[in-house]
Write a protein that holds these residues in place. Structure first.
Motif, PDB file in Angstrom:
ATOM      1  N   LEU A 216      38.415  38.490  30.367  1.00 49.30           N
ATOM      2  CA  LEU A 216      37.393  37.833  31.196  1.00 49.30           C
ATOM      3  C   LEU A 216      35.969  38.160  30.762  1.00 49.30           C
ATOM      4  O   LEU A 216      35.093  37.302  30.793  1.00 49.30           O
ATOM      5  CB  LEU A 216      37.633  38.218  32.652  1.00 49.30           C
ATOM      6  N   TRP A 217      35.714  39.398  30.340  1.00 44.39           N
ATOM      7  CA  TRP A 217      34.320  39.771  30.038  1.00 44.39           C
ATOM      8  C   TRP A 217      33.766  39.065  28.800  1.00 44.39           C
ATOM      9  O   TRP A 217      32.562  39.059  28.574  1.00 44.39           O
ATOM     10  CB  TRP A 217      34.174  41.286  29.916  1.00 44.39           C
ATOM     11  N   THR A 218      34.651  38.457  27.996  1.00 42.63           N
ATOM     12  CA  THR A 218      34.183  37.742  26.803  1.00 42.63           C
ATOM     13  C   THR A 218      33.773  36.304  27.113  1.00 42.63           C
ATOM     14  O   THR A 218      33.290  35.593  26.225  1.00 42.63           O
ATOM     15  CB  THR A 218      35.288  37.710  25.736  1.00 42.63           C
ATOM     16  N   LYS A 219      33.970  35.887  28.350  1.00 43.09           N
ATOM     17  CA  LYS A 219      33.658  34.509  28.738  1.00 43.09           C
ATOM     18  C   LYS A 219      32.316  34.452  29.458  1.00 43.09           C
ATOM     19  O   LYS A 219      31.807  35.468  29.940  1.00 43.09           O
ATOM     20  CB  LYS A 219      34.774  33.960  29.641  1.00 43.09           C
ATOM     21  N   GLN A 220      31.765  33.271  29.563  1.00 46.05           N
ATOM     22  CA  GLN A 220      30.502  33.087  30.266  1.00 46.05           C
ATOM     23  C   GLN A 220      30.753  33.056  31.782  1.00 46.05           C
ATOM     24  O   GLN A 220      31.732  32.451  32.239  1.00 46.05           O
ATOM     25  CB  GLN A 220      29.834  31.781  29.844  1.00 46.05           C
ATOM     26  N   GLU A 227      38.379  33.873  41.893  1.00 49.27           N
ATOM     27  CA  GLU A 227      39.786  34.246  41.702  1.00 49.27           C
ATOM     28  C   GLU A 227      40.053  34.743  40.285  1.00 49.27           C
ATOM     29  O   GLU A 227      40.971  35.552  40.068  1.00 49.27           O
ATOM     30  CB  GLU A 227      40.720  33.086  42.039  1.00 49.27           C
ATOM     31  N   ASP A 228      39.240  34.299  39.312  1.00 50.15           N
ATOM     32  CA  ASP A 228      39.395  34.801  37.942  1.00 50.15           C
ATOM     33  C   ASP A 228      39.015  36.277  37.866  1.00 50.15           C
ATOM     34  O   ASP A 228      39.707  37.081  37.217  1.00 50.15           O
ATOM     35  CB  ASP A 228      38.516  34.000  36.972  1.00 50.15           C
ATOM     36  N   TYR A 229      37.910  36.638  38.524  1.00 53.86           N
ATOM     37  CA  TYR A 229      37.476  38.037  38.528  1.00 53.86           C
ATOM     38  C   TYR A 229      38.496  38.927  39.237  1.00 53.86           C
ATOM     39  O   TYR A 229      38.788  40.048  38.791  1.00 53.86           O
ATOM     40  CB  TYR A 229      36.111  38.170  39.194  1.00 53.86           C
ATOM     41  N   ILE A 230      39.034  38.440  40.342  1.00 52.46           N
ATOM     42  CA  ILE A 230      40.007  39.233  41.092  1.00 52.46           C
ATOM     43  C   ILE A 230      41.297  39.384  40.298  1.00 52.46           C
ATOM     44  O   ILE A 230      41.893  40.470  40.253  1.00 52.46           O
ATOM     45  CB  ILE A 230      40.271  38.598  42.474  1.00 52.46           C
ATOM     46  N   ALA A 231      41.726  38.310  39.636  1.00 48.21           N
ATOM     47  CA  ALA A 231      42.946  38.377  38.821  1.00 48.21           C
ATOM     48  C   ALA A 231      42.782  39.382  37.679  1.00 48.21           C
ATOM     49  O   ALA A 231      43.710  40.146  37.362  1.00 48.21           O
ATOM     50  CB  ALA A 231      43.279  36.995  38.267  1.00 48.21           C
ATOM     51  N   PHE A 232      41.591  39.413  37.065  1.00 44.77           N
ATOM     52  CA  PHE A 232      41.365  40.366  35.980  1.00 44.77           C
ATOM     53  C   PHE A 232      41.336  41.799  36.511  1.00 44.77           C
ATOM     54  O   PHE A 232      41.832  42.724  35.861  1.00 44.77           O
ATOM     55  CB  PHE A 232      40.050  40.042  35.258  1.00 44.77           C
ATOM     56  N   GLU A 241      43.475  47.585  45.906  1.00 47.78           N
ATOM     57  CA  GLU A 241      42.990  46.527  46.789  1.00 47.78           C
ATOM     58  C   GLU A 241      41.978  45.659  46.039  1.00 47.78           C
ATOM     59  O   GLU A 241      41.387  46.083  45.056  1.00 47.78           O
ATOM     60  CB  GLU A 241      42.284  47.142  48.005  1.00 47.78           C
ATOM     61  N   ASP A 242      41.767  44.454  46.556  1.00 51.46           N
ATOM     62  CA  ASP A 242      40.757  43.587  45.942  1.00 51.46           C
ATOM     63  C   ASP A 242      39.384  44.254  45.987  1.00 51.46           C
ATOM     64  O   ASP A 242      39.065  44.960  46.958  1.00 51.46           O
ATOM     65  CB  ASP A 242      40.679  42.253  46.686  1.00 51.46           C
ATOM     66  N   PRO A 243      38.566  44.050  44.961  1.00 51.52           N
ATOM     67  CA  PRO A 243      37.209  44.638  44.973  1.00 51.52           C
ATOM     68  C   PRO A 243      36.313  43.910  45.965  1.00 51.52           C
ATOM     69  O   PRO A 243      36.617  42.790  46.404  1.00 51.52           O
ATOM     70  CB  PRO A 243      36.731  44.410  43.535  1.00 51.52           C
ATOM     71  N   LEU A 244      35.213  44.527  46.314  1.00 53.42           N
ATOM     72  CA  LEU A 244      34.247  43.916  47.228  1.00 53.42           C
ATOM     73  C   LEU A 244      33.441  42.824  46.533  1.00 53.42           C
ATOM     74  O   LEU A 244      33.263  41.733  47.050  1.00 53.42           O
ATOM     75  CB  LEU A 244      33.297  44.992  47.767  1.00 53.42           C
ATOM     76  N   PHE A 245      32.926  43.147  45.356  1.00 56.03           N
ATOM     77  CA  PHE A 245      32.176  42.190  44.539  1.00 56.03           C
ATOM     78  C   PHE A 245      32.048  42.778  43.145  1.00 56.03           C
ATOM     79  O   PHE A 245      32.605  43.845  42.863  1.00 56.03           O
ATOM     80  CB  PHE A 245      30.798  41.863  45.138  1.00 56.03           C
ATOM     81  N   TRP A 246      31.341  42.114  42.261  1.00 57.21           N
ATOM     82  CA  TRP A 246      31.312  42.534  40.861  1.00 57.21           C
ATOM     83  C   TRP A 246      30.007  42.106  40.188  1.00 57.21           C
ATOM     84  O   TRP A 246      29.251  41.288  40.713  1.00 57.21           O
ATOM     85  CB  TRP A 246      32.493  41.932  40.101  1.00 57.21           C
ATOM     86  N   ILE A 247      29.759  42.694  39.012  1.00 58.82           N
ATOM     87  CA  ILE A 247      28.603  42.349  38.185  1.00 58.82           C
ATOM     88  C   ILE A 247      29.123  41.999  36.797  1.00 58.82           C
ATOM     89  O   ILE A 247      29.875  42.772  36.195  1.00 58.82           O
ATOM     90  CB  ILE A 247      27.626  43.531  38.068  1.00 58.82           C
ATOM     91  N   HIS A 248      28.728  40.842  36.297  1.00 65.51           N
ATOM     92  CA  HIS A 248      29.108  40.435  34.936  1.00 65.51           C
ATOM     93  C   HIS A 248      27.942  40.768  34.003  1.00 65.51           C
ATOM     94  O   HIS A 248      26.849  40.230  34.141  1.00 65.51           O
ATOM     95  CB  HIS A 248      29.403  38.932  34.907  1.00 65.51           C
ATOM     96  N   LEU A 249      28.182  41.680  33.075  1.00 61.45           N
ATOM     97  CA  LEU A 249      27.150  42.115  32.135  1.00 61.45           C
ATOM     98  C   LEU A 249      27.197  41.259  30.878  1.00 61.45           C
ATOM     99  O   LEU A 249      28.271  41.007  30.321  1.00 61.45           O
ATOM    100  CB  LEU A 249      27.365  43.580  31.748  1.00 61.45           C
TER     101      LEU A 249
END
Length: 604
Positions: A216-220, A227-232, A241-249
């Motif tokens: 996932l991190w190689t994609k824009q 759901e893509d972030y949660i699946a990864f 458990e599912d994360p609260l939120f995320w940051i794409h660097l």
């Protein structure tokens, strides 16, 4: 063609050095060789894209196979391969690197970060586990002849023509007696899963593709959904458990950095050990010990960081001194603070709903990173015992009119256990005071940080003083007892308490305040709490002495003085032990006797 010769190195002892010192963990050999195979494949794809390889790419997966009976491990790729001359240059002459020349030749045509190879010492990691290594290879170049190289771990080698018909390289390791564990398929599978699960070329082992070439991190970010972030995340940490939120660097300059950092649901204790941030270099796993890559407080996060600016084999001293690492550290801190600030400004209600899970993370960051504090002070929330949340600035304005003491200092009252300290909280509320709830393991450090940052501010635990003393005002309190009666009361308490370590203090409080309050010095209690979370022993075994605050204006005190001696002492003992009970200090035989005495009184 057949040729024998000596490898161009500067010492006859290079292989023992490689085996003992170059890599502390011998399993790294498989990462190095599979990475080489992937690099060779990536180079071929790039040449094809540039029009410099007109042939068919065909199947480009890398295959790893184990032959336990023959005692071999083989890594096969269909990349650019090598000619006999290239073997001599890139394998026999350790000082050169195949990737260096490749980058120089194509530096104006391609993204060098994608094709840097690891020929050289990385290849020689094979000798950590092998008694003999073979390379069977055919170059992609037209009219090339296949070559077969053999070396037994000494500086001598043999190279001859081969009948290999397919483009690419086949590395065969004859496993040494002291490394037979690597002939177990389960062992190889675990190494591949650890280091190669996200390599950009398909890796086949035991007839199955064992990696995800496009993590996932190689994609824009624009290509991805929640759901893509949660699946990864589930791919990284299947039991969480599912994360609260995320940051794409996604940074290209002044350093290269990609990755995804997830905010997990944090409880009130730290969870460093279970799920860690994983560090990659061009999709090759390096380590999950990222203390020198990211600030310590960010180790509470989960996820992946990938940077080609960090080499595969690094020491801690390198990481601590490297300029790119320091820039990455600062950038990630800024991105995390910006993300939290964005969430707070765009959806405060949602941010508040997550506060119990992220509050410790924010506080820890404020304590440990000055730059993070500067940003976080605007979105850090303080929760009171009624579960109301305020920013630091909002809370200051809220309590300023009533919780400013006679010295113009703003007093923040707090509880670290709202249930156990309820009697003190209720007494404060009668005076319209507000009480914060600071009950996490780092709050003793956090309030110390705020005291040092905010002007004319002091934090006091709700049970550290009698309620009138917590916030002293210029309002003189008169005693309802005469001086003689006060002396009597003090003597009674000294006799009943019978403990030279306990300080008896008479104070003129409101008649509806408690007759006796047990308090412990805010300073000493805080030192003990901070020592406990820091693992220091200075205050860890220190017995906290307490003060007995006697309210001379409570009717019970006057009644005890006026009563016959035995009855008066009993009243004093009862009120004193009630005070101890409120602080959890009445224990053992004294607690048993207290319960029995009160049960007997009820029966009468």
């Amino acid at each position: 063609m057949q040729e024998k010769g000596n490898i161009s190195i500067h010492t006859e002892n290079i292989f023992p050095i490689i085996k003992k010192f170059l890599y502390s963990d011998h399993e790294i050999f498989l990462r190095e060789l599979v990475s080489n195979a992937v690099d060779a494949t990536q180079k071929l794809k790039r040449l094809a894209a540039l029009g410099e390889y007109p042939g068919e790419l065909g199947d480009t997966k890398v295959t790893v196979s184990v032959n336990k009976e023959a005692g071999t491990i083989t890594i096969t790729d269909r990349g650019i391969g090598m000619t006999a001359e290239e073997i001599k240059k890139y394998i026999n002459q350790i000082a050169f690197s195949g990737a260096t020349e490749f980058i120089e030749k194509y530096k104006d045509k391609t993204d060098t970060n994608q094709i840097i190879g690891h020929f050289g010492l990385g290849f020689y990691s094979a000798f950590m586990v092998s008694s003999n290594v073979e390379i069977n290879t055919l170059s992609y170049q037209p009219n090339s002849k296949a070559a077969h190289w053999i070396c037994d771990g000494s500086t001598e080698f043999e190279i001859k023509l081969s009948d290999k018909a397919e483009r690419g390289s086949e590395i065969t390791l004859h496993i040494a007696e002291d490394s037979l564990e690597f002939l177990e398929t389960s062992r190889i599978h675990s190494i591949l899963d650890k280091y190669c699960r996200f390599l950009p070329v398909e890796i086949e082992f035991e007839g199955e593709i064992i990696n995800n070439p496009s993590p996932l991190w190689t994609k824009q970010p624009s290509e991805l959904k929640d759901e893509d972030y949660i699946a990864f995340y589930k791919e990284l940490y299947p039991m969480s458990e599912d994360p609260l939120f995320w940051i794409h660097l996604n940074v290209d300059y002044p350093f290269s950095l990609t990755g995804v950092l997830y905010f997990p649901k944090l409880k009130k204790d730290f969870e460093f050990q279970r799920n860690k941030i994983q560090l990659y270099s061009r999709q090759v796993f390096i380590t999950d010990e990222v203390k020198d890559i990211v600030p310590e407080f960010l180790m509470l996060l989960h996820g992946v960081i990938d940077s080609p600016d960090i080499p595969l084999n690094v020491s801690r001293s390198f990481l601590q001194a490297d300029g790119n690492v320091k820039k990455i550290n600062s950038h990630i801190t800024k991105k995390v603070a910006d993300k939290l600030n964005e969430l707070f400004n765009n959806d405060r209600a949602g941010f508040e709903a997550k506060w119990d899970d992220i509050g410790m993370f924010v506080k820890y960051g404020m304590i440990s990173e000055e730059k993070f504090y500067d940003k976080a002070k605007n979105f850090c929330l303080l929760k009171n015992t009624d579960n109301a949340l305020s920013t630091i600035e909002e809370y200051e304005q809220k309590i300023k009119p009533i919780q400013t003491d006679k010295n113009d200092k703003l007093v923040y009252l707090y509880s670290n256990n709202a249930v156990a300290q309820d009697i003190f909280i209720q007494a404060a509320k009668k005076k319209q005071y507000d009480v914060l709830l600071l009950d996490s393991v780092i709050d003793s450090h956090f309030l110390g940080q705020l005291e040092s940052k905010l002007e004319k501010v002091q934090f006091k635990r709700i049970d550290s003083e009698s309620v009138d003393k917590l916030i002293e005002k210029d309002e003189p309190k008169l005693s309802l007892l005469t001086k003689e009666q006060e002396t009597q009361a003090e003597e009674l308490f000294k006799k009943v308490v019978n403990n030279g370590k306990v300080i008896i203090k008479l104070e003129h409080l409101a008649t509806d305040d408690m007759p006796v309050t047990i308090v412990i010095s805010e300073f000493m209690r805080r030192m003990k709490d901070m020592a406990a979370t820091s693992g220091q022993s200075m205050f860890g075994g220190f017995e906290l002495t307490h003060e007995v605050v006697v309210n001379t204006n409570h009717p019970l005190i006057a009644k005890a003085i006026a009563a016959p001696e035995a009855e008066g002492e009993q009243l004093i003992k009862q009120t004193y032990q009630l005070g101890l009970l409120s602080q959890g200090l009445l224990q053992g035989a004294e607690l048993s006797a207290f319960i029995e005495r009160n049960m007997n009184a009820l029966v009468k």
